[in-house]
Design an enzyme around this catalytic site. Structure first.
Site, PDB file in Angstrom:
ATOM      1  N   PRO A  16      27.328  36.797  43.361  1.00 52.33           N
ATOM      2  CA  PRO A  16      28.537  36.224  43.960  1.00 52.33           C
ATOM      3  C   PRO A  16      29.751  36.702  43.180  1.00 52.33           C
ATOM      4  O   PRO A  16      29.763  36.617  41.957  1.00 52.33           O
ATOM      5  CB  PRO A  16      28.336  34.705  43.761  1.00 52.33           C
ATOM      6  CG  PRO A  16      27.365  34.561  42.638  1.00 52.33           C
ATOM      7  CD  PRO A  16      26.515  35.802  42.651  1.00 52.33           C
ATOM      8  N   MET A  17      30.751  37.230  43.862  1.00 52.02           N
ATOM      9  CA  MET A  17      31.964  37.684  43.156  1.00 52.02           C
ATOM     10  C   MET A  17      33.197  37.317  43.976  1.00 52.02           C
ATOM     11  O   MET A  17      33.387  37.826  45.083  1.00 52.02           O
ATOM     12  CB  MET A  17      31.880  39.188  42.890  1.00 52.02           C
ATOM     13  CG  MET A  17      30.814  39.536  41.849  1.00 52.02           C
ATOM     14  SD  MET A  17      30.687  41.291  41.473  1.00 52.02           S
ATOM     15  CE  MET A  17      29.684  41.881  42.829  1.00 52.02           C
ATOM     16  N   MET A  18      34.006  36.432  43.407  1.00 51.73           N
ATOM     17  CA  MET A  18      35.217  35.964  44.091  1.00 51.73           C
ATOM     18  C   MET A  18      36.103  37.137  44.448  1.00 51.73           C
ATOM     19  O   MET A  18      36.331  38.014  43.610  1.00 51.73           O
ATOM     20  CB  MET A  18      36.052  35.066  43.151  1.00 51.73           C
ATOM     21  CG  MET A  18      35.515  33.685  42.918  1.00 51.73           C
ATOM     22  SD  MET A  18      35.374  32.712  44.411  1.00 51.73           S
ATOM     23  CE  MET A  18      37.036  32.216  44.657  1.00 51.73           C
ATOM     24  N   CYS A  99      30.661  29.991  35.960  1.00 50.27           N
ATOM     25  CA  CYS A  99      32.015  30.548  35.991  1.00 50.27           C
ATOM     26  C   CYS A  99      32.917  29.799  35.015  1.00 50.27           C
ATOM     27  O   CYS A  99      32.978  28.570  35.049  1.00 50.27           O
ATOM     28  CB  CYS A  99      32.567  30.453  37.413  1.00 50.27           C
ATOM     29  SG  CYS A  99      34.272  30.977  37.492  1.00 50.27           S
ATOM     30  N   LYS A 138      22.845  29.171  39.260  1.00 47.56           N
ATOM     31  CA  LYS A 138      23.230  30.355  38.467  1.00 47.56           C
ATOM     32  C   LYS A 138      23.961  29.849  37.226  1.00 47.56           C
ATOM     33  O   LYS A 138      24.956  29.135  37.341  1.00 47.56           O
ATOM     34  CB  LYS A 138      24.140  31.267  39.290  1.00 47.56           C
ATOM     35  CG  LYS A 138      24.630  32.502  38.529  1.00 47.56           C
ATOM     36  CD  LYS A 138      25.261  33.499  39.497  1.00 47.56           C
ATOM     37  CE  LYS A 138      25.779  34.743  38.806  1.00 47.56           C
ATOM     38  NZ  LYS A 138      27.104  34.550  38.206  1.00 47.56           N
ATOM     39  N   HIS A 170      22.912  34.560  33.809  1.00 43.49           N
ATOM     40  CA  HIS A 170      23.810  35.589  33.278  1.00 43.49           C
ATOM     41  C   HIS A 170      23.583  35.575  31.770  1.00 43.49           C
ATOM     42  O   HIS A 170      23.870  34.581  31.102  1.00 43.49           O
ATOM     43  CB  HIS A 170      25.260  35.240  33.650  1.00 43.49           C
ATOM     44  CG  HIS A 170      26.259  36.249  33.198  1.00 43.49           C
ATOM     45  ND1 HIS A 170      27.597  36.160  33.492  1.00 43.49           N
ATOM     46  CD2 HIS A 170      26.129  37.379  32.474  1.00 43.49           C
ATOM     47  CE1 HIS A 170      28.247  37.194  32.970  1.00 43.49           C
ATOM     48  NE2 HIS A 170      27.374  37.937  32.339  1.00 43.49           N
ATOM     49  N   ASN A 210      20.810  38.542  35.064  1.00 43.09           N
ATOM     50  CA  ASN A 210      22.088  39.127  35.487  1.00 43.09           C
ATOM     51  C   ASN A 210      22.907  39.448  34.236  1.00 43.09           C
ATOM     52  O   ASN A 210      22.781  38.791  33.228  1.00 43.09           O
ATOM     53  CB  ASN A 210      22.820  38.086  36.371  1.00 43.09           C
ATOM     54  CG  ASN A 210      24.283  38.409  36.575  1.00 43.09           C
ATOM     55  OD1 ASN A 210      25.169  37.681  36.118  1.00 43.09           O
ATOM     56  ND2 ASN A 210      24.569  39.495  37.267  1.00 43.09           N
ATOM     57  N   GLY A 232      26.050  42.760  39.654  1.00 43.83           N
ATOM     58  CA  GLY A 232      27.397  42.389  40.059  1.00 43.83           C
ATOM     59  C   GLY A 232      28.286  43.611  40.163  1.00 43.83           C
ATOM     60  O   GLY A 232      28.290  44.324  41.175  1.00 43.83           O
ATOM     61  N   ARG A 233      29.009  43.887  39.082  1.00 39.15           N
ATOM     62  CA  ARG A 233      30.025  44.948  39.118  1.00 39.15           C
ATOM     63  C   ARG A 233      29.447  46.312  39.460  1.00 39.15           C
ATOM     64  O   ARG A 233      30.072  47.094  40.177  1.00 39.15           O
ATOM     65  CB  ARG A 233      30.766  44.985  37.774  1.00 39.15           C
ATOM     66  CG  ARG A 233      31.665  43.783  37.596  1.00 39.15           C
ATOM     67  CD  ARG A 233      32.043  43.568  36.151  1.00 39.15           C
ATOM     68  NE  ARG A 233      30.895  43.138  35.350  1.00 39.15           N
ATOM     69  CZ  ARG A 233      30.968  42.809  34.077  1.00 39.15           C
ATOM     70  NH1 ARG A 233      32.119  42.867  33.446  1.00 39.15           N
ATOM     71  NH2 ARG A 233      29.886  42.408  33.417  1.00 39.15           N
TER      72      ARG A 233
HETATM   73  C1  LIG Z   1      35.487  39.886  40.438  1.00 37.21           C
HETATM   74  C2  LIG Z   1      34.364  38.971  39.997  1.00 37.21           C
HETATM   75  C3  LIG Z   1      34.272  37.714  40.568  1.00 37.21           C
HETATM   76  C4  LIG Z   1      33.219  36.853  40.203  1.00 37.21           C
HETATM   77  N1  LIG Z   1      33.080  35.656  40.854  1.00 37.21           N
HETATM   78  C5  LIG Z   1      31.981  34.879  40.620  1.00 37.21           C
HETATM   79  C6  LIG Z   1      31.698  33.724  41.398  1.00 37.21           C
HETATM   80  O1  LIG Z   1      32.407  33.386  42.360  1.00 37.21           O
HETATM   81  N2  LIG Z   1      30.597  33.007  41.086  1.00 37.21           N
HETATM   82  C7  LIG Z   1      29.757  33.352  40.062  1.00 37.21           C
HETATM   83  O2  LIG Z   1      28.756  32.673  39.816  1.00 37.21           O
HETATM   84  N3  LIG Z   1      29.995  34.442  39.318  1.00 37.21           N
HETATM   85  C8  LIG Z   1      31.070  35.215  39.587  1.00 37.21           C
HETATM   86  N4  LIG Z   1      31.251  36.392  38.894  1.00 37.21           N
HETATM   87  C9  LIG Z   1      30.258  36.777  37.874  1.00 37.21           C
HETATM   88  C10 LIG Z   1      29.166  37.658  38.488  1.00 37.21           C
HETATM   89  O3  LIG Z   1      28.451  36.947  39.472  1.00 37.21           O
HETATM   90  C11 LIG Z   1      28.198  38.150  37.398  1.00 37.21           C
HETATM   91  O4  LIG Z   1      27.578  37.012  36.815  1.00 37.21           O
HETATM   92  C12 LIG Z   1      28.902  38.937  36.305  1.00 37.21           C
HETATM   93  O5  LIG Z   1      29.800  39.892  36.843  1.00 37.21           O
HETATM   94  C13 LIG Z   1      27.888  39.644  35.395  1.00 37.21           C
HETATM   95  O6  LIG Z   1      27.091  40.545  36.134  1.00 37.21           O
HETATM   96  P1  LIG Z   1      27.392  42.144  36.120  1.00 37.21           P
HETATM   97  O7  LIG Z   1      27.460  42.561  34.677  1.00 37.21           O
HETATM   98  O8  LIG Z   1      26.242  42.750  36.856  1.00 37.21           O
HETATM   99  O9  LIG Z   1      28.721  42.325  36.786  1.00 37.21           O
HETATM  100  C14 LIG Z   1      32.287  37.254  39.218  1.00 37.21           C
HETATM  101  C15 LIG Z   1      32.405  38.529  38.659  1.00 37.21           C
HETATM  102  C16 LIG Z   1      33.416  39.393  39.052  1.00 37.21           C
HETATM  103  C17 LIG Z   1      33.495  40.780  38.450  1.00 37.21           C
END
Ligand SMILES: Cc1cc2nc3c(=O)[nH]c(=O)nc-3n(C[C@H](O)[C@H](O)[C@H](O)COP(=O)(O)O)c2cc1C
Length: 327
Positions: A16-18, A99, A138, A170, A210, A232-233
């Site tokens: 999930p990514m806002m 978050c 999560k 995470h 994650n 995620g990213r």
């Molecule tokens: C732009 C952005 C928005 C995010 N929004 C949320 C969110 O709404 N809910 C959530 O649980 N994590 C959110 N995250 C965290 C990601 O879900 C993830 O846990 C975090 O980016 C680490 O994973 P990665 O290294 O694969 O990116 C967000 C991350 C990014 C980059």
């Protein structure tokens, strides 16, 4: 990948990514990955229940398997929000306990809830009573000074008792004061070993890891020890990685990037006809040719043209042309 991971519907997911994993982004990701579980941006239970913003639940049938992520800490409200989600057709309701933004903390949800595992358990129980789809959580491996393995272990035990069958972790702690959300995704060190230990001690729990995972080889390595990997990213910035993972994990033929875009055409045209501006879709496509000849020109053409009046499918054809010529 172990047999467990091969069989698990959670073996690959997009986080999930806002502001990023909106319905357009998810539709596009689905074209690259027929199986990955997709998660919505976090939607607060207050927005759904008090704000009655049910349009936040809009999605396409093609997006399944699809999870709705909720933010909140009020059991009745979360239960009602979960019900709305299940009625709207989501396959899973996920609670955000990871978050760390100030906005989220002032609403007493997100990562600060790791300090209140009993309240999280109450929320989860209320949500489970309200819906028949899985309710998942999560979380982080810790917050602030509450970062010993024993804290995560106690949190996990309570989640299991509350009926959580799937925990997405995470693998870094969050600092609730002093770090921005972005820094909280980069500064605290990753500790994958802690997540592996959790799986060893709670073998009945589906554990999804994650944080910082960017390659097929890394995904494969995690899947030898855990049930699933959430990206995620890396999935957002290099979405073709999703197709490479489907190929590596499930033997799916690798589509070429142009054909993925061509398959998006009916969606783009239908959305344009509904009044959606092209830029709201095209911004999620910028990374498609990442690392390929023509990638920069593709990004530039879309970035410069998508916000102009009348921008439509022709712009995508134009953006693709240098990539196709270079291929
Ligand atoms: C732009 C952005 C928005 C995010 N929004 C949320 C969110 O709404 N809910 C959530 O649980 N994590 C959110 N995250 C965290 C990601 O879900 C993830 O846990 C975090 O980016 C680490 O994973 P990665 O290294 O694969 O990116 C967000 C991350 C990014 C980059």
């Amino acid at each position: 990948m172990n047999d467990l991971a091969a069989a698990s519907p959670w073996n690959l997911s997009v986080a999930p990514m806002m502001d990023w994993t909106d319905r357009h982004c998810r539709y596009f990701h689905r074209l690259l990955s027929p199986r990955a579980r997709l998660y919505t941006e976090m939607v607060t239970s207050a927005a759904l229940v008090r704000g009655k913003q049910l349009r936040l639940l809009e999605h396409s049938q093609q997006e399944h398997p699809l999870a709705l992520q909720l933010g909140g800490s009020e059991p009745h409200e979360l239960a009602q929000a979960a019900r709305f989600g299940a009625e709207a057709g989501y396959d899973e309701i996920n609670l955000n306990v990871g978050c760390p933004s100030d906005r989220v903390q002032s609403g007493r949800f997100g990562a600060c809830l790791m300090r209140e595992p009993a309240l999280v358990a109450d929320c989860v129980k209320a949500m489970r009573d309200a819906v028949s789809v899985p309710v998942t959580v999560k979380c982080r491996i810790g917050v602030d000074d509450q970062d010993a393995y024993a804290d995560l272990q106690q949190f996990t035990g309570l989640m299991l008792e509350a009926g959580v069958g799937v925990l997405v972790v995470h693998a870094r702690k969050a600092w609730l004061k002093g770090l921005s959300p972005k820094e909280n995704r980069e500064v605290p060190p990753l500790d994958y070993e802690r997540v592996y230990r959790l799986k060893r001690e709670f073998p009945q729990l589906v554990v999804v890891i994650n944080g910082g995972i960017t390659t097929v080889a890394q995904v494969r390595a995690h899947l030898t020890r855990l049930d699933g990997v959430m990206l995620g990213r890396a999935a957002y910035h290099d979405p073709y990685l999703l197709a490479q993972l489907e190929h590596a994990l499930h033997g799916e033929p690798l589509p070429d990037r142009d054909s993925v875009l061509q398959r998006l055409r009916p969606y783009v045209e239908a959305e344009l006809a509904r009044g959606t501006a092209l830029k709201h879709i095209s911004r999620h496509l910028l990374g498609l040719y990442q690392g390929e000849p023509g990638a920069r020109a593709f990004r530039r053409t879309l970035s410069e043209g998508a916000h102009l009046p009348g921008a439509g499918w022709a712009l995508l054809e134009q953006a693709m042309a240098p990539c196709a010529a270079a291929a």
